[in-house]
Design an enzyme around this catalytic site. Structure first.
Site, PDB file in Angstrom:
ATOM      1  N   GLU A   9       0.889  -1.170   0.000  1.00 13.67           N
ATOM      2  CA  GLU A   9       0.000   0.000   0.000  1.00 13.67           C
ATOM      3  C   GLU A   9       0.917   1.206   0.000  1.00 13.67           C
ATOM      4  OE1 GLU A   9      -1.458   3.180   0.747  1.00 13.67           O
ATOM      5  OE2 GLU A   9      -1.943   2.535   2.789  1.00 13.67           O
ATOM      6  N   CYS A  41      -2.169   8.381   4.147  1.00 17.24           N
ATOM      7  CA  CYS A  41      -2.132   8.092   2.719  1.00 17.24           C
ATOM      8  C   CYS A  41      -3.476   8.417   2.073  1.00 17.24           C
ATOM      9  CB  CYS A  41      -1.749   6.647   2.470  1.00 17.24           C
ATOM     10  SG  CYS A  41      -2.680   5.457   3.439  1.00 17.24           S
TER      11      CYS A  41
END
Length: 537
Positions: free
Chosen positions: A299, A333
């Site tokens: 990720e 994020c």
């Protein structure tokens, strides 16, 4: 009145469950319990924590002193500074433990991981207090991080149970004179590495760890070198849950030493990494250099946009944008870092975003009324200044743009929430992940231009939209991202929760195409085997 822990609901009552979407109005008891845990944590700072290898505490000659980004005078803990030999020892322990753990019935693995989640419940306030001090995130974000970890673990268990251990009987072969039994099973890979980031040191350590364990893999965990306290407390929960020696191993130290040794080891069967795209791609390439292909669940960040139609609800849009842009100081994020607004609504939306941002308090994140704490370290602090200096020349900073150094602020890494307008679309910051409390906002001619700008990045993690029902469906059909929200005041691009909004990215934001906390994630930690048994009649 029974405590939340006694109810077994950590921060839930019959009418309240803590998630990132609900954290803005918690019950008073939650704050009271956090305050008590915080005072206890402050009273026992700077303890030394060992690594955990093969069921034993493991100490090294070199140590690492952790300080709080809220106040660098505050020494919060001492950790071991491991080397390649320590990593090799942890990998060897996990490899030795794997055959027995693989043969352990999946029901028993689920039982132990559920016990792990229960222990997180019991310790949520003490763990959140530690997390708040080591990361600089506010108390509600810290409580959410810990609570999410338990829910991620439980969701992995739920998935294993609802699929009956991923053992499925297939059709028999149409043979004359024979009986065939065809069975399809999912089996663990072996030793799994979890390399976790600083911004969600509980959830992004404990979530992948729980999935790997339920699937039957053994673990080597390497947390970020800036946030080793929370993962250590998580591993204590795993230990106390009764997992066998060697099944879970924790090594601490620098990524260039410990992390590199893990990546280069041929005994690592799979890896989960959360972090920057540059580091993740480097891991991906190095991990691919082995003698065969191994799974890498990556990720790798985002450059997330909110699109606001001229038909949007102004208040919902402004509130959602501000919450997503500046929660955890923009160090998510999933943070909203770009906003594209149709021209008829641009001036009104900008005014409201500025008004709401002015209400945000920056400071000691342990305090109830603080929304923005400190950025994680001196490097992020310096980056903030560098970017803001450039943005003053290239665009117009209409709010913030300053490091806060006055009084007690001088001892922490505090930055103002920052809003930038009039920035040319050619500027790199429209496409570069900053991981800082910096938001760029611009008017657009129409939604087609907005969606083109939103998609014109390497990333594809999250996104937000505000508009009418017809526009929402159009947005969902055209946005290139793995987690998307519409008309959400709780957060334009942030706030996913296991079992509610599975979290993962497209394009450069992720490698698997499957989202954590969703129905297809656990299977990533297993490989398929088709078994055929033939018997003569």
């Amino acid at each position: 009145m029974p405590s939340y822990e006694e109810k077994g609901l950590f921060t839930m009552t019959e009418s309240f469950k803590l998630t990132y979407a609900t954290m803005f109005d918690p019950p008073a008891e939650l704050h009271a319990r956090f305050e008590a845990a915080l005072q206890q944590a402050k009273g026992s700072l700077n303890q030394e924590y060992p690594m955990f290898i093969n069921g034993q505490a493991h100490y090294t000659v070199q140590k690492s002193q952790a300080v709080s980004p809220l106040d660098i005078r505050m020494k919060i803990a001492v950790f071991q500074k491991g080397n390649a030999a320590d990593a090799a020892m942890a990998i060897a322990a996990a490899k030795e433990a794997f055959p027995a753990w693989k043969r352990t019935k999946w029901e028993e693995r689920v039982r132990l991981v559920r016990k792990f989640a229960d222990l997180i419940n019991e310790r949520i306030f003490s763990m959140a207090a530690a997390l708040c001090l080591e990361t600089g995130k506010n108390r509600m974000e810290a409580l959410g991080d810990v609570a999410e970890t338990a829910d991620l673990a439980r969701y992995a268990c739920d998935q294993m149970e609802c699929h009956n251990g991923f053992i499925k009987q297939m059709k028999p072969d149409p043979l004359v004179g024979f009986v065939s039994r065809n069975t399809d099973v999912l089996q663990p890979y072996g030793v799994w590495a979890v390399i976790s980031p600083f911004n969600f040191p509980c959830a992004l350590t404990g979530g992948p760890a729980a999935a790997a364990l339920v699937a039957g893999n053994t673990l080597v965990i390497k947390p970020a070198s800036t946030t080793m306290w929370s993962p250590t407390l998580l591993v204590e929960c795993l230990r106390d849950a009764g997992l066998p020696d060697g099944v879970v191993n924790l090594v601490t130290g620098s990524g260039s030493v410990i992390g590199e040794a893990i990546i280069q080891s041929p005994d690592i069967a799979g890896i989960t990494f959360t972090g920057s795209q540059s580091v993740g791609m480097d891991i991906f390439r190095k991990f691919a250099a082995g003698s065969y292909v191994r799974p890498a669940i990556l990720e790798l960040g985002g450059k997330n946009a909110a699109i606001v139609s001229k038909n949007a609800d102004l208040e919902d849009a402004a509130l959602g944008i501000v919450r997503s842009a500046f929660g955890l100081q923009g160090q998510k994020c999933s943070a909203c870092s770009r906003v594209f607004v149709e021209k008829p609504l641009y001036e009104r939306l900008l005014k409201r975003v500025l008004e709401l941002t002015s209400l945000l308090k920056v400071g000691d994140a342990t305090q109830k009324d603080v929304y923005l704490g400190a950025v994680i370290d001196k490097n992020a602090y310096a980056d903030y200044k560098t970017f803001c200096d450039d943005l003053r020349k290239s665009g117009k900073i209409v709010f913030g743009g300053r490091q806060i150094r006055e009084g007690e602020y001088q001892y922490g890494y505090f930055c103002e929430p920052t809003i930038v307008t009039e920035l040319p679309f050619s500027h790199e910051i429209w496409k570069k992940e900053l991981f800082l409390p910096i938001l760029t906002i611009a008017p657009v001619e129409n939604l087609e231009q907005a969606i083109q700008m939103a998609n014109d990045v390497d990333y594809g993690l999250t996104g937000g939209f505000y508009g009418n029902a017809k526009e929402v469906e159009w947005y969902f059909d055209h946005i290139e991202a793995g987690v998307v929200y519409a008309n959400r005041p709780q957060g334009a691009s942030t706030g996913a929760w296991p079992g509610y909004e599975p979290f993962g990215g497209w394009k450069g934001s992720g490698s698997s195409g499957k989202n954590a906390g969703g129905p297809y994630y656990l299977q990533l930690y297993m490989r398929e085997q088709s078994r055929t048994l033939i018997r003569r009649l």
